[in-house]
Scaffold this motif. Structure first.
Motif, PDB file in Angstrom:
ATOM      1  N   GLY A  16       7.111  12.488  30.473  1.00 36.07           N
ATOM      2  CA  GLY A  16       7.651  13.454  31.416  1.00 36.07           C
ATOM      3  C   GLY A  16       8.245  12.816  32.655  1.00 36.07           C
ATOM      4  O   GLY A  16       8.795  13.500  33.511  1.00 36.07           O
ATOM      5  N   GLU A  17       8.132  11.513  32.768  1.00 38.45           N
ATOM      6  CA  GLU A  17       8.717  10.741  33.861  1.00 38.45           C
ATOM      7  C   GLU A  17       8.878   9.313  33.356  1.00 38.45           C
ATOM      8  O   GLU A  17       8.271   8.935  32.349  1.00 38.45           O
ATOM      9  N   PRO A  18       9.697   8.499  34.016  1.00 41.65           N
ATOM     10  CA  PRO A  18       9.931   7.143  33.510  1.00 41.65           C
ATOM     11  C   PRO A  18       8.656   6.294  33.510  1.00 41.65           C
ATOM     12  O   PRO A  18       8.140   5.950  34.565  1.00 41.65           O
ATOM     13  N   LYS A  19       8.168   5.954  32.330  1.00 36.24           N
ATOM     14  CA  LYS A  19       6.943   5.145  32.273  1.00 36.24           C
ATOM     15  C   LYS A  19       7.170   3.750  32.848  1.00 36.24           C
ATOM     16  O   LYS A  19       6.255   3.121  33.351  1.00 36.24           O
ATOM     17  N   GLN A  20       8.421   3.288  32.786  1.00 32.05           N
ATOM     18  CA  GLN A  20       8.738   1.962  33.320  1.00 32.05           C
ATOM     19  C   GLN A  20       8.346   1.839  34.791  1.00 32.05           C
ATOM     20  O   GLN A  20       8.039   0.754  35.273  1.00 32.05           O
ATOM     21  N   SER A  21       8.376   2.971  35.512  1.00 25.84           N
ATOM     22  CA  SER A  21       8.138   2.957  36.957  1.00 25.84           C
ATOM     23  C   SER A  21       6.733   3.404  37.349  1.00 25.84           C
ATOM     24  O   SER A  21       6.440   3.550  38.542  1.00 25.84           O
ATOM     25  N   LEU A  22       5.856   3.611  36.378  1.00 25.45           N
ATOM     26  CA  LEU A  22       4.481   3.999  36.700  1.00 25.45           C
ATOM     27  C   LEU A  22       3.810   2.919  37.548  1.00 25.45           C
ATOM     28  O   LEU A  22       3.988   1.724  37.306  1.00 25.45           O
ATOM     29  N   ASP A  23       3.042   3.345  38.520  1.00 21.68           N
ATOM     30  CA  ASP A  23       2.342   2.397  39.380  1.00 21.68           C
ATOM     31  C   ASP A  23       1.055   1.931  38.715  1.00 21.68           C
ATOM     32  O   ASP A  23       0.177   2.728  38.392  1.00 21.68           O
ATOM     33  N   ILE A  24       0.950   0.622  38.513  1.00 17.75           N
ATOM     34  CA  ILE A  24      -0.260   0.017  37.941  1.00 17.75           C
ATOM     35  C   ILE A  24      -0.783  -1.007  38.947  1.00 17.75           C
ATOM     36  O   ILE A  24      -0.236  -2.107  39.083  1.00 17.75           O
ATOM     37  N   TYR A  25      -1.792  -0.610  39.695  1.00 21.67           N
ATOM     38  CA  TYR A  25      -2.411  -1.509  40.674  1.00 21.67           C
ATOM     39  C   TYR A  25      -1.380  -2.097  41.649  1.00 21.67           C
ATOM     40  O   TYR A  25      -1.399  -3.295  41.961  1.00 21.67           O
ATOM     41  N   GLY A  26      -0.447  -1.271  42.094  1.00 24.73           N
ATOM     42  CA  GLY A  26       0.481  -1.727  43.113  1.00 24.73           C
ATOM     43  C   GLY A  26       1.788  -2.329  42.632  1.00 24.73           C
ATOM     44  O   GLY A  26       2.589  -2.798  43.441  1.00 24.73           O
ATOM     45  N   GLU A  27       2.019  -2.339  41.337  1.00 29.12           N
ATOM     46  CA  GLU A  27       3.297  -2.788  40.799  1.00 29.12           C
ATOM     47  C   GLU A  27       3.701  -1.865  39.655  1.00 29.12           C
ATOM     48  O   GLU A  27       2.853  -1.200  39.059  1.00 29.12           O
ATOM     49  N   THR A  28       4.977  -1.797  39.361  1.00 35.13           N
ATOM     50  CA  THR A  28       5.392  -0.903  38.280  1.00 35.13           C
ATOM     51  C   THR A  28       4.978  -1.481  36.930  1.00 35.13           C
ATOM     52  O   THR A  28       4.775  -2.696  36.787  1.00 35.13           O
ATOM     53  N   LEU A  29       4.870  -0.602  35.959  1.00 38.29           N
ATOM     54  CA  LEU A  29       4.481  -1.026  34.614  1.00 38.29           C
ATOM     55  C   LEU A  29       5.478  -2.053  34.069  1.00 38.29           C
ATOM     56  O   LEU A  29       5.076  -3.042  33.443  1.00 38.29           O
ATOM     57  N   LEU A  30       6.765  -1.839  34.325  1.00 37.22           N
ATOM     58  CA  LEU A  30       7.767  -2.780  33.831  1.00 37.22           C
ATOM     59  C   LEU A  30       7.679  -4.119  34.548  1.00 37.22           C
ATOM     60  O   LEU A  30       7.705  -5.177  33.908  1.00 37.22           O
ATOM     61  N   SER A  31       7.573  -4.115  35.866  1.00 31.53           N
ATOM     62  CA  SER A  31       7.492  -5.393  36.587  1.00 31.53           C
ATOM     63  C   SER A  31       6.222  -6.142  36.215  1.00 31.53           C
ATOM     64  O   SER A  31       6.199  -7.376  36.175  1.00 31.53           O
ATOM     65  N   ARG A  32       5.151  -5.412  35.920  1.00 31.34           N
ATOM     66  CA  ARG A  32       3.894  -6.031  35.477  1.00 31.34           C
ATOM     67  C   ARG A  32       4.111  -6.770  34.156  1.00 31.34           C
ATOM     68  O   ARG A  32       3.629  -7.900  33.974  1.00 31.34           O
ATOM     69  N   THR A  33       4.848  -6.135  33.249  1.00 34.08           N
ATOM     70  CA  THR A  33       5.123  -6.769  31.959  1.00 34.08           C
ATOM     71  C   THR A  33       5.961  -8.020  32.145  1.00 34.08           C
ATOM     72  O   THR A  33       5.655  -9.075  31.570  1.00 34.08           O
ATOM     73  N   VAL A  34       7.014  -7.926  32.957  1.00 38.95           N
ATOM     74  CA  VAL A  34       7.875  -9.090  33.206  1.00 38.95           C
ATOM     75  C   VAL A  34       7.069 -10.218  33.841  1.00 38.95           C
ATOM     76  O   VAL A  34       7.184 -11.387  33.443  1.00 38.95           O
TER      77      VAL A  34
END
Length: 198
Positions: A16-34
């Protein structure tokens, strides 16, 4: 030379919203993966975006990390794999293998990625897949001998079929927590409510 393809082109319709931009402990899910892929020592990464091309703004601008836009993202995950692979093959003529990632496995660790690459080197197996929930999955490494099959994937199919159909060429690396992916807002809330693991 081994490079990474991070698949992050989908529309996150179930979330329902961009999962790439979900906040995971202060960083987005995508940036966390990168970040995790970079921590494993991989220096060449194609981040394939589509529905939410702006999600790439969270990724640090550094050499070797390329944002690749899949204009046909709506056709399916296979189209994104092919887009990422085509970009890497053009940029890196000496490319010998790729590791395919998705962006919604929050428990991905650099150690798992290192083990995948080390297993490929030690066993000579052309495919090294992650093992969780009793099935092979991503992250998964494919050597150059399987690039043609990847390039010919149907747009709406992922690489799992290639793994299953070539079982004798596959080595499995256990990935504890690999079954945890964030597809719905319920998944996200449940993950954030649990004890922090990474």
């Amino acid at each position: 030379m081994i490079a990474a393809i991070i698949l992050a082109a989908g529309s996150s319709s179930r979330m329902g919203e961009p999962k790439q931009s979900l906040d995971i402990y202060g960083e987005t899910l995508l940036s966390r993966t990168v970040r995790t892929v970079l921590e494993s020592g991989m220096e060449n990464i194609a981040v394939v975006l589509g529905a939410y091309s702006g999600a790439g703004q969270c990724i640090p601008d550094q050499p070797g990390v390329d944002i690749v836009l899949n204009k046909q993202w709506h056709q399916g995950v296979g189209s994104s794999i092919k887009t990422g692979l085509a970009h890497l093959c053009e940029r890196l003529p000496a490319l010998e293998a790729v590791v395919v990632f998705v962006c919604d496995q929050p428990l991905l660790r650099a150690e798992i990625i290192k083990r995948i690459m080390e297993t490929h080197k030690s066993t000579g197996k052309p495919i090294v897949a992650s093992g969780y929930a009793h099935i092979p999955g991503v992250p998964a490494l494919f050597s150059k001998s399987f690039f043609t099959l990847l390039k010919n994937l149907p747009d709406d199919q992922g690489a799992k079929k290639i793994i299953i159909q070539n079982a004798s060429d596959v080595e499995i690396v256990p990935f504890p927590g690999g079954e945890v992916d964030l597809d719905t807002i319920g998944d996200y809330r449940a993950f954030m409510a649990r004890k922090r693991e990474v």
